[in-house]
Design a protein around this motif. Structure first.
Motif, PDB file in Angstrom:
ATOM      1  N   PHE A 126      14.618 -23.468 -22.758  1.00 13.82           N
ATOM      2  CA  PHE A 126      15.072 -22.080 -22.776  1.00 13.82           C
ATOM      3  C   PHE A 126      16.395 -22.013 -23.518  1.00 13.82           C
ATOM      4  N   GLY A 127      16.577 -20.946 -24.271  1.00 15.35           N
ATOM      5  CA  GLY A 127      17.824 -20.705 -24.988  1.00 15.35           C
ATOM      6  C   GLY A 127      18.360 -19.364 -24.551  1.00 15.35           C
ATOM      7  N   TRP A 128      18.219 -18.376 -25.429  1.00 13.24           N
ATOM      8  CA  TRP A 128      18.649 -17.024 -25.083  1.00 13.24           C
ATOM      9  C   TRP A 128      17.562 -16.285 -24.303  1.00 13.24           C
ATOM     10  N   GLY A 129      16.466 -16.941 -24.061  1.00 11.77           N
ATOM     11  CA  GLY A 129      15.358 -16.372 -23.308  1.00 11.77           C
ATOM     12  C   GLY A 129      14.274 -17.414 -23.162  1.00 11.77           C
ATOM     13  N   GLU A 130      13.228 -17.077 -22.453  1.00 12.99           N
ATOM     14  CA  GLU A 130      12.171 -18.049 -22.221  1.00 12.99           C
ATOM     15  C   GLU A 130      11.334 -18.302 -23.464  1.00 12.99           C
ATOM     16  N   CYS A 136      10.492 -18.357 -27.483  1.00 14.68           N
ATOM     17  CA  CYS A 136      11.245 -18.450 -28.737  1.00 14.68           C
ATOM     18  C   CYS A 136      10.305 -18.823 -29.871  1.00 14.68           C
TER      19      CYS A 136
END
Length: 136
Positions: free
Chosen positions: A39-43, A45
């Motif tokens: 996960f980064g800025w959301g699940e 990508c």
């Protein structure tokens, strides 16, 4: 996850800290057996879709909490879920190495393609929207 990947000694992997061109990145994807997508800025990508497109096994923290359309995240069917604390990461990598999850790459790509292109993909989307409107 970056530290875990860099500590892997029994498999080849790119230097995750090295900056490369987009062309080099896409070439690496074409030759990857698995792709890790934490996960980064959301699940969800772009890397997830790149894994499906390139028929690589998507390794990702469990998505069972997340409802998406299309339903691309089917545990042990279209992607391999990893514990959120990455405690099972090394074991999963070993299983990927021996081919235990090769079928997941095929399933993931086929499921992705089903929703990606063509008249049937548009029809599935329209049916989904109508179903959602009827629920309201």
């Amino acid at each position: 996850m970056l530290e875990l990947i860099m500590n892997l000694r029994d498999i080849t992997h790119p230097d995750v800290y090295k900056k490369i061109s987009r062309e080099e990145y896409l070439e690496e994807l074409k030759h990857s057996k698995s792709i890790a997508s934490p996960f980064g800025w959301g699940e969800c990508c772009l890397r997830d879709f790149e894994a499906f497109y390139n028929r690589a096994i998507l390794l990702k923290p469990s998505m069972e909490h997340c409802v998406t359309y299309p339903d691309l995240y089917k545990p042990f069917e279209t992607y391999i879920p990893i514990n959120w604390d990455f405690s099972d990461f090394e074991n999963i990598i070993k299983e990927v190495q021996i081919g235990k999850y090769d079928y997941v790459a095929i399933n993931g790509q086929q499921n992705y393609q089903k929703y990606r292109i063509g008249i049937n993909a548009r029809k599935l989307f329209a049916e989904h929207v109508v179903d959602q409107l009827q629920i309201s």
